[in-house]
Motif scaffolding. Structure first.
Motif, PDB file in Angstrom:
ATOM      1  N   GLU A  37      -3.387  16.246  10.559  1.00  0.00           N
ATOM      2  CA  GLU A  37      -4.591  16.146  10.689  1.00  0.00           C
ATOM      3  C   GLU A  37      -4.925  15.537  12.333  1.00  0.00           C
ATOM      4  O   GLU A  37      -5.660  16.059  13.023  1.00  0.00           O
ATOM      5  CB  GLU A  37      -5.438  15.649   9.868  1.00  0.00           C
ATOM      6  N   HIS A  38      -3.980  14.784  12.629  1.00  0.00           N
ATOM      7  CA  HIS A  38      -3.818  14.021  14.006  1.00  0.00           C
ATOM      8  C   HIS A  38      -2.582  14.425  14.629  1.00  0.00           C
ATOM      9  O   HIS A  38      -1.725  13.574  14.416  1.00  0.00           O
ATOM     10  CB  HIS A  38      -4.445  12.750  13.908  1.00  0.00           C
ATOM     11  N   PRO A  39      -2.093  15.524  14.899  1.00  0.00           N
ATOM     12  CA  PRO A  39      -0.914  15.721  15.532  1.00  0.00           C
ATOM     13  C   PRO A  39      -0.481  14.950  16.625  1.00  0.00           C
ATOM     14  O   PRO A  39       0.712  14.699  16.811  1.00  0.00           O
ATOM     15  CB  PRO A  39      -0.748  17.242  15.751  1.00  0.00           C
ATOM     16  N   ALA A  40      -1.159  14.396  17.645  1.00  0.00           N
ATOM     17  CA  ALA A  40      -0.745  13.828  18.812  1.00  0.00           C
ATOM     18  C   ALA A  40      -0.567  12.358  18.287  1.00  0.00           C
ATOM     19  O   ALA A  40       0.214  11.718  18.783  1.00  0.00           O
ATOM     20  CB  ALA A  40      -2.088  13.847  19.842  1.00  0.00           C
ATOM     21  N   GLU A  41      -1.566  11.667  17.685  1.00  0.00           N
ATOM     22  CA  GLU A  41      -1.554  10.425  17.321  1.00  0.00           C
ATOM     23  C   GLU A  41      -2.096   9.998  15.970  1.00  0.00           C
ATOM     24  O   GLU A  41      -3.322  10.199  15.764  1.00  0.00           O
ATOM     25  CB  GLU A  41      -1.986   9.484  18.436  1.00  0.00           C
ATOM     26  N   PRO A  42      -1.401   9.495  15.134  1.00  0.00           N
ATOM     27  CA  PRO A  42      -2.131   9.248  13.685  1.00  0.00           C
ATOM     28  C   PRO A  42      -2.989   7.830  13.896  1.00  0.00           C
ATOM     29  O   PRO A  42      -2.572   6.906  14.550  1.00  0.00           O
ATOM     30  CB  PRO A  42      -0.999   9.041  12.767  1.00  0.00           C
ATOM     31  N   PRO A  43      -3.888   7.568  13.293  1.00  0.00           N
ATOM     32  CA  PRO A  43      -4.680   6.450  12.899  1.00  0.00           C
ATOM     33  C   PRO A  43      -3.895   5.415  12.407  1.00  0.00           C
ATOM     34  O   PRO A  43      -3.090   5.595  11.548  1.00  0.00           O
ATOM     35  CB  PRO A  43      -6.026   6.620  12.255  1.00  0.00           C
ATOM     36  N   PHE A  44      -3.989   3.961  12.769  1.00  0.00           N
ATOM     37  CA  PHE A  44      -3.457   2.961  12.124  1.00  0.00           C
ATOM     38  C   PHE A  44      -4.252   2.473  10.960  1.00  0.00           C
ATOM     39  O   PHE A  44      -5.144   2.092  11.032  1.00  0.00           O
ATOM     40  CB  PHE A  44      -3.256   1.933  12.980  1.00  0.00           C
ATOM     41  N   VAL A  45      -3.905   3.152   9.864  1.00  0.00           N
ATOM     42  CA  VAL A  45      -4.729   2.917   8.545  1.00  0.00           C
ATOM     43  C   VAL A  45      -4.824   1.538   8.115  1.00  0.00           C
ATOM     44  O   VAL A  45      -3.566   0.761   7.582  1.00  0.00           O
ATOM     45  CB  VAL A  45      -4.384   3.929   7.487  1.00  0.00           C
ATOM     46  N   VAL A  46      -6.019   0.831   7.748  1.00  0.00           N
ATOM     47  CA  VAL A  46      -6.121  -0.341   7.314  1.00  0.00           C
ATOM     48  C   VAL A  46      -6.670  -0.309   5.801  1.00  0.00           C
ATOM     49  O   VAL A  46      -8.144  -0.168   6.132  1.00  0.00           O
ATOM     50  CB  VAL A  46      -6.528  -1.569   8.196  1.00  0.00           C
ATOM     51  N   PHE A  47      -6.332  -0.568   4.617  1.00  0.00           N
ATOM     52  CA  PHE A  47      -7.106  -0.667   3.507  1.00  0.00           C
ATOM     53  C   PHE A  47      -7.421  -2.110   3.466  1.00  0.00           C
ATOM     54  O   PHE A  47      -6.891  -3.102   3.445  1.00  0.00           O
ATOM     55  CB  PHE A  47      -6.171  -0.434   2.269  1.00  0.00           C
ATOM     56  N   ALA A  48      -8.840  -2.216   3.154  1.00  0.00           N
ATOM     57  CA  ALA A  48      -9.575  -3.576   3.524  1.00  0.00           C
ATOM     58  C   ALA A  48      -9.976  -3.915   2.125  1.00  0.00           C
ATOM     59  O   ALA A  48     -10.589  -3.076   1.291  1.00  0.00           O
ATOM     60  CB  ALA A  48     -10.579  -3.721   4.524  1.00  0.00           C
ATOM     61  N   GLY A  49     -10.303  -5.014   1.822  1.00  0.00           N
ATOM     62  CA  GLY A  49     -10.974  -5.692   0.587  1.00  0.00           C
ATOM     63  C   GLY A  49     -10.468  -7.120   0.046  1.00  0.00           C
ATOM     64  O   GLY A  49      -9.419  -7.459   0.421  1.00  0.00           O
ATOM     65  N   GLY A  50     -11.036  -7.731  -0.713  1.00  0.00           N
ATOM     66  CA  GLY A  50     -10.623  -8.863  -1.649  1.00  0.00           C
ATOM     67  C   GLY A  50      -9.540  -8.525  -2.421  1.00  0.00           C
ATOM     68  O   GLY A  50      -8.977  -7.401  -2.737  1.00  0.00           O
ATOM     69  N   ARG A  51      -9.231  -9.741  -2.984  1.00  0.00           N
ATOM     70  CA  ARG A  51      -8.259  -9.765  -4.214  1.00  0.00           C
ATOM     71  C   ARG A  51      -8.597  -8.762  -5.332  1.00  0.00           C
ATOM     72  O   ARG A  51      -9.984  -8.775  -5.635  1.00  0.00           O
ATOM     73  CB  ARG A  51      -8.016 -11.176  -4.593  1.00  0.00           C
ATOM     74  N   GLY A  52      -7.686  -8.039  -5.949  1.00  0.00           N
ATOM     75  CA  GLY A  52      -8.104  -7.289  -7.264  1.00  0.00           C
ATOM     76  C   GLY A  52      -8.398  -6.006  -7.091  1.00  0.00           C
ATOM     77  O   GLY A  52      -8.842  -5.236  -8.073  1.00  0.00           O
ATOM     78  N   LEU A  53      -8.528  -5.609  -5.756  1.00  0.00           N
ATOM     79  CA  LEU A  53      -9.083  -4.031  -5.613  1.00  0.00           C
ATOM     80  C   LEU A  53      -7.752  -3.148  -5.521  1.00  0.00           C
ATOM     81  O   LEU A  53      -7.942  -1.933  -5.488  1.00  0.00           O
ATOM     82  CB  LEU A  53      -9.696  -3.996  -4.197  1.00  0.00           C
ATOM     83  N   GLY A  54      -6.545  -3.436  -5.676  1.00  0.00           N
ATOM     84  CA  GLY A  54      -5.454  -2.800  -5.915  1.00  0.00           C
ATOM     85  C   GLY A  54      -4.782  -2.263  -4.417  1.00  0.00           C
ATOM     86  O   GLY A  54      -4.087  -1.382  -4.414  1.00  0.00           O
ATOM     87  N   LYS A  55      -4.957  -3.158  -3.346  1.00  0.00           N
ATOM     88  CA  LYS A  55      -4.304  -2.785  -2.294  1.00  0.00           C
ATOM     89  C   LYS A  55      -2.739  -2.772  -2.346  1.00  0.00           C
ATOM     90  O   LYS A  55      -2.392  -1.835  -1.650  1.00  0.00           O
ATOM     91  CB  LYS A  55      -4.874  -3.754  -1.105  1.00  0.00           C
ATOM     92  N   THR A  56      -2.410  -3.630  -2.870  1.00  0.00           N
ATOM     93  CA  THR A  56      -0.740  -3.915  -2.907  1.00  0.00           C
ATOM     94  C   THR A  56      -0.208  -2.494  -3.845  1.00  0.00           C
ATOM     95  O   THR A  56       0.576  -1.946  -3.560  1.00  0.00           O
ATOM     96  CB  THR A  56      -0.373  -5.185  -3.739  1.00  0.00           C
ATOM     97  N   ALA A  57      -1.271  -2.245  -4.878  1.00  0.00           N
ATOM     98  CA  ALA A  57      -0.527  -1.107  -5.802  1.00  0.00           C
ATOM     99  C   ALA A  57      -0.653   0.231  -5.096  1.00  0.00           C
ATOM    100  O   ALA A  57       0.051   1.065  -5.023  1.00  0.00           O
ATOM    101  CB  ALA A  57      -1.524  -1.142  -6.855  1.00  0.00           C
ATOM    102  N   VAL A  58      -1.540   0.141  -4.155  1.00  0.00           N
ATOM    103  CA  VAL A  58      -1.808   1.548  -3.315  1.00  0.00           C
ATOM    104  C   VAL A  58      -0.495   1.625  -2.360  1.00  0.00           C
ATOM    105  O   VAL A  58       0.134   2.854  -2.355  1.00  0.00           O
ATOM    106  CB  VAL A  58      -2.972   1.541  -2.569  1.00  0.00           C
ATOM    107  N   LEU A  59      -0.245   0.599  -1.818  1.00  0.00           N
ATOM    108  CA  LEU A  59       0.909   0.613  -0.943  1.00  0.00           C
ATOM    109  C   LEU A  59       2.524   0.718  -1.603  1.00  0.00           C
ATOM    110  O   LEU A  59       3.002   1.806  -1.290  1.00  0.00           O
ATOM    111  CB  LEU A  59       0.978  -0.681  -0.088  1.00  0.00           C
TER     112      LEU A  59
END
Length: 367
Positions: A37-59
């Protein structure tokens, strides 16, 4: 292979391709290419939220999806290894960022399907110079261990399966010999390293020479790789803004090594997709020390092709004040992301919605 996603389809879908597929260029869990989608430069993606939203599980799911298909690393910036230097390492020659770079390179170097191990000669040269600034005690066993560990980061699979051990031993012996006299050892150690890198005519040696020369444009080095590495080490030990300047160059070295081996100079057509670097708790020093240099370099036109997926505890951070912001569901087909002039605009902040009713944010089934 079937993937059950439980509310994370926008990230993991394959048909049509979700956010991960479009940024990495590979479908999750399979070596099938997807247009960027972004061949020249990808965005630096940051998943945000408090504890318990599954951020670690996504990674963790992203790591499982791409490990073995493209170079992949996962760091948790809250881990104790990034909190303090080991007992035998002077604090002036250690930082959470330096430790994170070495840890990431060790994971990213692992062989993937259809392609062998990659090396990090730029990064290993820089980290070796930083470490050498703390070798004034002539602790030869410690020097040997540390030098061997860092030099191995620079070696490819072809070296590891051939004469890598002999080459590393030769370089380490030269480094130890350079410490035989009195006084500081940084300059002789850097000189011995560059001399070893300059030997030989094989493609591997040419890559090492190119990597050593990469530092020649370091500020005030006057085009000298030797002086550049000495200054890098001194700036690192000075702390404060000087250390941050040196760390920024080391972060750039990691990404330049990745681009060289994976998709830049001497591109190997069998390396598909982009490398993936995953950082949990990016708000911690080891995480911010990677995030901020990458965003600044990209804003300055120094591009790289590494995809960052990171997790932030909370909904915002000063380092991300101008980041784009999208709900996860809005990334399913296209992000519409366009960076602005500020470094933080190179990031895309994606708040995670609550997990599925069963409490499982993301599960991979292999039926």
């Amino acid at each position: 292979m079937h993937t059950g996603l439980h509310g994370r389809e926008a990230l993991f879908d394959t048909d049509p391709p979700g956010l991960a597929s479009r940024l990495v260029g590979l479908r999750p869990y399979q070596p099938r290419a997807t247009p960027y989608e972004h061949p020249a430069e990808p965005p630096f993606v940051v998943f945000a939220g408090g504890r318990g939203l599954g951020k670690t599980a996504v990674l963790l799911a992203l790591r499982d999806a791409y490990r073995g298909h493209t170079p992949t690393a996962l760091l948790d910036a809250e881990e104790s290894e990034f909190g303090a230097p080991p007992p035998d390492r002077p604090a002036a020659c250690w930082s959470p960022v330096g430790q994170a770079l070495a840890t990431a390179a060790g994971q990213l170097a692992e062989p993937v399907r259809g392609a062998g191990r990659i090396g990090f000669p730029r990064l290993s040269s820089g980290l070796l110079a930083v470490a050498a600034g703390g070798w004034s005690d002539r602790d030869v066993p410690r020097v040997r261990r540390e030098a061997e560990r860092l030099l191995l980061l620079g070696e490819t699979e072809s070296w590891l399966s051939g004469f890598a051990g002999r080459w590393t031993d030769k370089v380490v012996s030269r480094l130890v010999a350079s410490m035989s006299g009195a006084g500081p050892v940084l300059e002789p150690v850097v000189e011995a390293t560059l001399e070893a890198f300059a030997e030989g005519v094989s493609p591997a040696h040419r890559r090492l020479r190119r990597a050593a020369g990469w530092y020649r444009d370091y500020p005030d080095a006057g085009g000298s790789p030797k002086l550049a590495l000495i200054l890098l080490s001194r700036h690192f030990r000075a702390g404060g803004d000087s250390r941050r300047h040196a760390e920024r160059r080391l972060v750039r070295a990691l990404l330049a090594d990745l681009d060289d081996a994976h998709g830049g100079i001497g591109r190997r057509p069998h390396r598909r997709g982009r490398p993936v670097l995953l950082i949990d708790n990016v708000q911690e020093p080891a995480g911010l020390g990677l995030l901020e240099p990458v965003l600044r370099d990209r804003a300055d036109g120094i591009r790289d092709q590494t995809v960052f997926f990171t997790a932030l505890r909370g909904q915002a951070h000063p380092a991300l004040r101008n980041a784009g912001r999208l709900a996860l569901s809005d990334t399913a087909r296209a992000t519409g992301w366009r960076p602005g002039p500020s470094p933080s605009s190179r990031a895309l902040l994606v708040p995670l919605p609550p997990p599925a009713p069963d409490g499982t944010p993301c599960i991979r089934d292999t039926a």
